[in-house]
Design a protein around this motif. Sequence first.
Motif, PDB file in Angstrom:
ATOM      1  N   ARG A 258       0.633  -1.019  -0.178  1.00 47.90           N
ATOM      2  CA  ARG A 258       0.037   0.285  -0.046  1.00 47.90           C
ATOM      3  C   ARG A 258       1.046   1.080   0.358  1.00 47.90           C
ATOM      4  O   ARG A 258       1.650   1.871   0.176  1.00 47.90           O
ATOM      5  N   ARG A 259       0.446   2.373  -0.830  1.00 48.74           N
ATOM      6  CA  ARG A 259       1.136   3.474  -0.964  1.00 48.74           C
ATOM      7  C   ARG A 259       0.232   4.768  -0.629  1.00 48.74           C
ATOM      8  O   ARG A 259      -1.142   4.411  -1.086  1.00 48.74           O
ATOM      9  N   SER A 260       1.093   6.012  -0.195  1.00 41.18           N
ATOM     10  CA  SER A 260      -0.827   6.943  -0.045  1.00 41.18           C
ATOM     11  C   SER A 260      -0.270   7.768  -1.260  1.00 41.18           C
ATOM     12  O   SER A 260       1.514   8.384  -2.233  1.00 41.18           O
ATOM     13  N   ILE A 261      -0.912   9.107  -1.088  1.00 51.43           N
ATOM     14  CA  ILE A 261      -0.665   9.906  -2.326  1.00 51.43           C
ATOM     15  C   ILE A 261      -0.953  11.401  -2.383  1.00 51.43           C
ATOM     16  O   ILE A 261      -2.456  10.776  -1.717  1.00 51.43           O
ATOM     17  N   GLU A 262      -0.874  12.043  -2.166  1.00 48.98           N
ATOM     18  CA  GLU A 262      -0.659  13.635  -1.775  1.00 48.98           C
ATOM     19  C   GLU A 262      -1.151  14.661  -2.426  1.00 48.98           C
ATOM     20  O   GLU A 262      -0.682  14.139  -3.371  1.00 48.98           O
ATOM     21  N   VAL A 263      -2.415  14.627  -2.681  1.00 49.95           N
ATOM     22  CA  VAL A 263      -3.664  15.381  -3.454  1.00 49.95           C
ATOM     23  C   VAL A 263      -3.048  16.989  -2.473  1.00 49.95           C
ATOM     24  O   VAL A 263      -4.775  17.129  -1.510  1.00 49.95           O
ATOM     25  N   MET A 264      -2.363  18.340  -2.750  1.00 50.49           N
ATOM     26  CA  MET A 264      -2.734  19.026  -2.134  1.00 50.49           C
ATOM     27  C   MET A 264      -4.383  19.835  -2.580  1.00 50.49           C
ATOM     28  O   MET A 264      -4.588  20.520  -1.411  1.00 50.49           O
ATOM     29  N   GLU A 265      -4.388  19.304  -3.646  1.00 45.15           N
ATOM     30  CA  GLU A 265      -6.401  20.747  -4.221  1.00 45.15           C
ATOM     31  C   GLU A 265      -7.380  20.169  -3.332  1.00 45.15           C
ATOM     32  O   GLU A 265      -7.912  20.373  -3.153  1.00 45.15           O
ATOM     33  N   TRP A 266      -6.833  18.973  -3.071  1.00 47.10           N
ATOM     34  CA  TRP A 266      -8.200  18.142  -2.310  1.00 47.10           C
ATOM     35  C   TRP A 266      -8.363  18.291  -1.143  1.00 47.10           C
ATOM     36  O   TRP A 266      -8.803  17.764  -0.093  1.00 47.10           O
ATOM     37  N   GLY A 267      -7.065  19.632  -0.673  1.00 42.83           N
ATOM     38  CA  GLY A 267      -6.946  18.544   1.610  1.00 42.83           C
ATOM     39  C   GLY A 267      -8.107  19.722   1.644  1.00 42.83           C
ATOM     40  O   GLY A 267      -8.512  20.790   1.131  1.00 42.83           O
ATOM     41  N   GLU A 268      -8.612  19.506   3.428  1.00 44.45           N
ATOM     42  CA  GLU A 268      -9.270  20.323   3.617  1.00 44.45           C
ATOM     43  C   GLU A 268      -8.858  21.301   4.373  1.00 44.45           C
ATOM     44  O   GLU A 268      -9.351  22.978   3.991  1.00 44.45           O
ATOM     45  N   ASP A 269      -7.661  21.947   4.127  1.00 44.53           N
ATOM     46  CA  ASP A 269      -6.880  23.162   5.021  1.00 44.53           C
ATOM     47  C   ASP A 269      -5.724  23.405   4.174  1.00 44.53           C
ATOM     48  O   ASP A 269      -5.411  22.671   3.296  1.00 44.53           O
ATOM     49  N   GLU A 270      -5.508  24.857   3.887  1.00 43.97           N
ATOM     50  CA  GLU A 270      -5.149  25.438   3.225  1.00 43.97           C
ATOM     51  C   GLU A 270      -3.716  24.969   3.633  1.00 43.97           C
ATOM     52  O   GLU A 270      -2.903  25.089   4.370  1.00 43.97           O
TER      53      GLU A 270
END
Length: 114
Positions: free
Chosen positions: A15-27
């Motif tokens: 399993r790996r993780s992908i960070e999606v800045m555009e979909w984050g809750e906080d700026e």
Amino acid sequence: MSLAKRIADRQNAARRSIEVMEWGEDEGSPLTIHCGPLLALEIEKIQRKHPNFFQQMSIQGMVDLIILKAENADGEKLFTLEDKPVLMREEFTVIARVAGEMISATSAEDHEKN
């Protein structure tokens, strides 16, 4: 340990993780999507709906892949088919990047190890 158990354990460890800045809750805080490796059964499911998906990726196919694979840290699905219209209105670059990382055979962590 049985062969099937070893294969299942390997899939969970991959399993790996992908960070999606555009979909984050906080700026400035990304949403972290977790996903396991793309499995043969999942490829078959995508290809039934989107023939030749891996030769000619369609936007709908990429969105369907994200819906199929995106999970939270606890392994719960992040999206359902009801979310497809929202994802279809997302920027192409975001969808393509997330789907591309899900398809990627190796994760960033694997590259860092080498």
